[in-house]
Design an enzyme around this catalytic site. Structure first.
Site, PDB file in Angstrom:
ATOM      1  N   PRO A  53    -157.106  64.244 -11.460  1.00  0.00           N
ATOM      2  CA  PRO A  53    -157.361  63.522 -10.209  1.00  0.00           C
ATOM      3  C   PRO A  53    -158.531  62.545 -10.257  1.00  0.00           C
ATOM      4  CG  PRO A  53    -157.875  65.865 -10.009  1.00  0.00           C
ATOM      5  CD  PRO A  53    -157.133  65.684 -11.294  1.00  0.00           C
ATOM      6  N   ASN A  54    -158.287  61.405  -9.658  1.00  0.00           N
ATOM      7  CA  ASN A  54    -159.276  60.336  -9.439  1.00  0.00           C
ATOM      8  C   ASN A  54    -159.638  59.539 -10.689  1.00  0.00           C
ATOM      9  OD1 ASN A  54    -159.623  60.727  -6.595  1.00  0.00           O
ATOM     10  ND2 ASN A  54    -160.751  62.590  -7.077  1.00  0.00           N
ATOM     11  N   ARG A  66    -165.391  52.568  -9.294  1.00  0.00           N
ATOM     12  CA  ARG A  66    -166.429  53.244  -8.502  1.00  0.00           C
ATOM     13  C   ARG A  66    -167.292  54.097  -9.430  1.00  0.00           C
ATOM     14  NH1 ARG A  66    -162.407  54.985  -4.160  1.00  0.00           N
ATOM     15  NH2 ARG A  66    -161.368  53.009  -3.819  1.00  0.00           N
ATOM     16  N   TYR A  72    -169.696  57.261 -14.786  1.00  0.00           N
ATOM     17  CA  TYR A  72    -168.590  57.184 -15.754  1.00  0.00           C
ATOM     18  C   TYR A  72    -168.528  55.865 -16.521  1.00  0.00           C
ATOM     19  CZ  TYR A  72    -167.190  61.312 -13.186  1.00  0.00           C
ATOM     20  OH  TYR A  72    -167.175  62.554 -12.605  1.00  0.00           O
ATOM     21  N   ASN A  91    -157.625  65.738 -19.577  1.00  0.00           N
ATOM     22  CA  ASN A  91    -158.856  65.711 -18.791  1.00  0.00           C
ATOM     23  C   ASN A  91    -158.454  66.216 -17.408  1.00  0.00           C
ATOM     24  OD1 ASN A  91    -161.106  65.290 -17.276  1.00  0.00           O
ATOM     25  ND2 ASN A  91    -161.545  63.238 -18.069  1.00  0.00           N
ATOM     26  N   ALA A 146    -161.581  67.284 -11.757  1.00  0.00           N
ATOM     27  CA  ALA A 146    -162.143  68.332 -10.890  1.00  0.00           C
ATOM     28  C   ALA A 146    -161.388  69.655 -11.012  1.00  0.00           C
ATOM     29  CB  ALA A 146    -162.154  67.853  -9.445  1.00  0.00           C
ATOM     30  N   HIS A 161    -162.608  72.892 -12.977  1.00  0.00           N
ATOM     31  CA  HIS A 161    -163.512  73.908 -12.444  1.00  0.00           C
ATOM     32  C   HIS A 161    -162.857  74.825 -11.412  1.00  0.00           C
ATOM     33  CE1 HIS A 161    -166.018  70.948 -14.339  1.00  0.00           C
ATOM     34  NE2 HIS A 161    -165.709  70.038 -13.433  1.00  0.00           N
ATOM     35  N   ASP A 182    -153.265  78.652 -16.532  1.00  0.00           N
ATOM     36  CA  ASP A 182    -152.121  79.513 -16.858  1.00  0.00           C
ATOM     37  C   ASP A 182    -150.983  78.709 -17.484  1.00  0.00           C
ATOM     38  OD1 ASP A 182    -153.465  81.701 -15.911  1.00  0.00           O
ATOM     39  OD2 ASP A 182    -152.323  81.897 -14.043  1.00  0.00           O
ATOM     40  N   GLU A 221    -159.180  69.838 -24.433  1.00  0.00           N
ATOM     41  CA  GLU A 221    -159.772  69.487 -23.130  1.00  0.00           C
ATOM     42  C   GLU A 221    -160.819  68.392 -23.350  1.00  0.00           C
ATOM     43  OE1 GLU A 221    -161.644  72.833 -21.196  1.00  0.00           O
ATOM     44  OE2 GLU A 221    -162.742  71.531 -19.837  1.00  0.00           O
ATOM     45  N   HIS A 254    -163.639  65.526 -21.562  1.00  0.00           N
ATOM     46  CA  HIS A 254    -164.412  65.006 -20.428  1.00  0.00           C
ATOM     47  C   HIS A 254    -165.206  63.790 -20.861  1.00  0.00           C
ATOM     48  CE1 HIS A 254    -163.351  68.422 -18.020  1.00  0.00           C
ATOM     49  NE2 HIS A 254    -163.627  69.179 -19.064  1.00  0.00           N
ATOM     50  N   LEU A 255    -165.241  62.814 -19.983  1.00  0.00           N
ATOM     51  CA  LEU A 255    -166.056  61.622 -20.238  1.00  0.00           C
ATOM     52  C   LEU A 255    -167.538  61.980 -20.212  1.00  0.00           C
ATOM     53  CD1 LEU A 255    -164.011  59.519 -17.747  1.00  0.00           C
ATOM     54  CD2 LEU A 255    -164.300  58.822 -20.119  1.00  0.00           C
ATOM     55  N   SER A 256    -167.927  62.704 -19.174  1.00  0.00           N
ATOM     56  CA  SER A 256    -169.335  63.073 -19.007  1.00  0.00           C
ATOM     57  C   SER A 256    -169.587  64.432 -19.657  1.00  0.00           C
ATOM     58  CB  SER A 256    -169.671  63.134 -17.517  1.00  0.00           C
ATOM     59  OG  SER A 256    -168.897  64.135 -16.873  1.00  0.00           O
ATOM     60  N   ARG A 263    -174.621  68.269 -15.835  1.00  0.00           N
ATOM     61  CA  ARG A 263    -174.438  67.828 -14.446  1.00  0.00           C
ATOM     62  C   ARG A 263    -174.611  69.018 -13.484  1.00  0.00           C
ATOM     63  NH1 ARG A 263    -169.296  64.193 -13.935  1.00  0.00           N
ATOM     64  NH2 ARG A 263    -170.366  63.723 -11.977  1.00  0.00           N
ATOM     65  N   ARG A 295    -170.062  72.260 -12.209  1.00  0.00           N
ATOM     66  CA  ARG A 295    -169.253  71.666 -13.299  1.00  0.00           C
ATOM     67  C   ARG A 295    -169.448  72.395 -14.623  1.00  0.00           C
ATOM     68  NH1 ARG A 295    -167.565  66.688 -10.926  1.00  0.00           N
ATOM     69  NH2 ARG A 295    -169.156  65.953  -9.497  1.00  0.00           N
TER      70      ARG A 295
HETATM   71  O1  CA2 Z   1    -166.421  63.877 -17.081  1.00  0.00           O
HETATM   72  C1  CA2 Z   1    -165.220  63.996 -16.829  1.00  0.00           C
HETATM   73  O2  CA2 Z   1    -164.338  63.472 -17.491  1.00  0.00           O
HETATM   74  C2  CA2 Z   1    -164.793  64.798 -15.590  1.00  0.00           C
HETATM   75  O3  CA2 Z   1    -163.600  65.489 -15.917  1.00  0.00           O
HETATM   76  C3  CA2 Z   1    -164.545  63.779 -14.502  1.00  0.00           C
HETATM   77  C4  CA2 Z   1    -164.175  64.418 -13.159  1.00  0.00           C
HETATM   78  C5  CA2 Z   1    -165.203  65.477 -12.773  1.00  0.00           C
HETATM   79  O4  CA2 Z   1    -164.791  66.144 -11.592  1.00  0.00           O
HETATM   80  C6  CA2 Z   1    -165.419  66.506 -13.875  1.00  0.00           C
HETATM   81  O5  CA2 Z   1    -166.409  67.426 -13.470  1.00  0.00           O
HETATM   82  C7  CA2 Z   1    -165.835  65.832 -15.163  1.00  0.00           C
HETATM   83  C8  CA2 Z   1    -164.117  63.373 -12.069  1.00  0.00           C
HETATM   84  C9  CA2 Z   1    -163.091  62.313 -12.317  1.00  0.00           C
HETATM   85  C10 CA2 Z   1    -163.153  61.308 -11.198  1.00  0.00           C
HETATM   86  O6  CA2 Z   1    -163.492  60.060 -11.742  1.00  0.00           O
HETATM   87  C11 CA2 Z   1    -163.960  59.103 -10.916  1.00  0.00           C
HETATM   88  C12 CA2 Z   1    -164.107  57.867 -11.455  1.00  0.00           C
HETATM   89  C13 CA2 Z   1    -164.593  56.851 -10.698  1.00  0.00           C
HETATM   90  C14 CA2 Z   1    -164.939  57.068  -9.383  1.00  0.00           C
HETATM   91  C15 CA2 Z   1    -164.790  58.329  -8.825  1.00  0.00           C
HETATM   92  C16 CA2 Z   1    -164.291  59.327  -9.596  1.00  0.00           C
END
Ligand code: CA2
Length: 145
Positions: free
Chosen positions: A10-11, A18, A23, A74, A77, A80, A87, A98, A100-102, A107, A111
């Site tokens: 998601p997102n 944004r 990110y 990835n 959210a 978590h 499953d 798995e 993650h960018l960050s 954080r 997370r």
């Molecule tokens: O670091 C990552 O890749 C995450 O999976 C990114 C998720 C976050 O909930 C995880 O804790 C770590 C969030 C992805 C949403 O990405 C956005 C990008 C631009 C603006 C808003 C959200």
């Protein structure tokens, strides 16, 4: 040709539009292009999907067993929160990396827990778009064994 499914949670479609402080400026299109390039070097065909819906991701993982040899995910959210995705990965019985960018461990505390990590082959976190490139290399190495 080895086939791998890449799932963006998601997102992640909002990348580059944004929260560039968290990110970076990278877009999902740029990640997808670089991942495909890296996969081609490894003789891997990648199918890519993005979904904001937990059930859709669960369904895709459920079907992956029949069409793919591995998964890169990835879960965003859902990392978590989603026992359902965990499953599904566990039941799929194919290796999943798995991504993650960050660095989720540097954080907010919420997370720091990944429900997916225990059923993944491994986790790559904190390298921006290179996390995905490293994931391609990891799955390629695993599937060639
Ligand atoms: O670091 C990552 O890749 C995450 O999976 C990114 C998720 C976050 O909930 C995880 O804790 C770590 C969030 C992805 C949403 O990405 C956005 C990008 C631009 C603006 C808003 C959200």
């Amino acid at each position: 040709m080895t086939k791998v499914l890449l799932i963006h949670g998601p997102n992640l479609n909002l990348l580059g539009q944004r929260e560039p402080d968290v990110y970076g400026k990278v877009t999902i299109e740029e990640i997808n292009r670089d991942v495909k390039k890296e996969a081609a070097k490894e003789d891997i065909t990648i199918k890519i999907m993005q979904s904001n819906h937990e059930g859709e991701i669960v369904d895709a993982i459920g079907k992956a067993k029949d069409n793919f040899e591995g998964i890169i995910i990835n879960p965003a959210a859902y990392t978590h929160t989603s026992i359902a995705i965990r499953d599904a990965i566990s039941a799929a019985g194919i290796p999943a990396v798995e991504v993650h960018l960050s660095n989720i461990y540097s954080r907010e505390e919420f997370r720091h827990t990944s429900l997916v990590a225990p059923v993944a082959l491994g986790q790559i976190s904190g390298f921006g778009k290179y996390s995905y490139i490293l994931a391609v290399k990891a799955i390629a190495k695993t599937l060639k064994k």
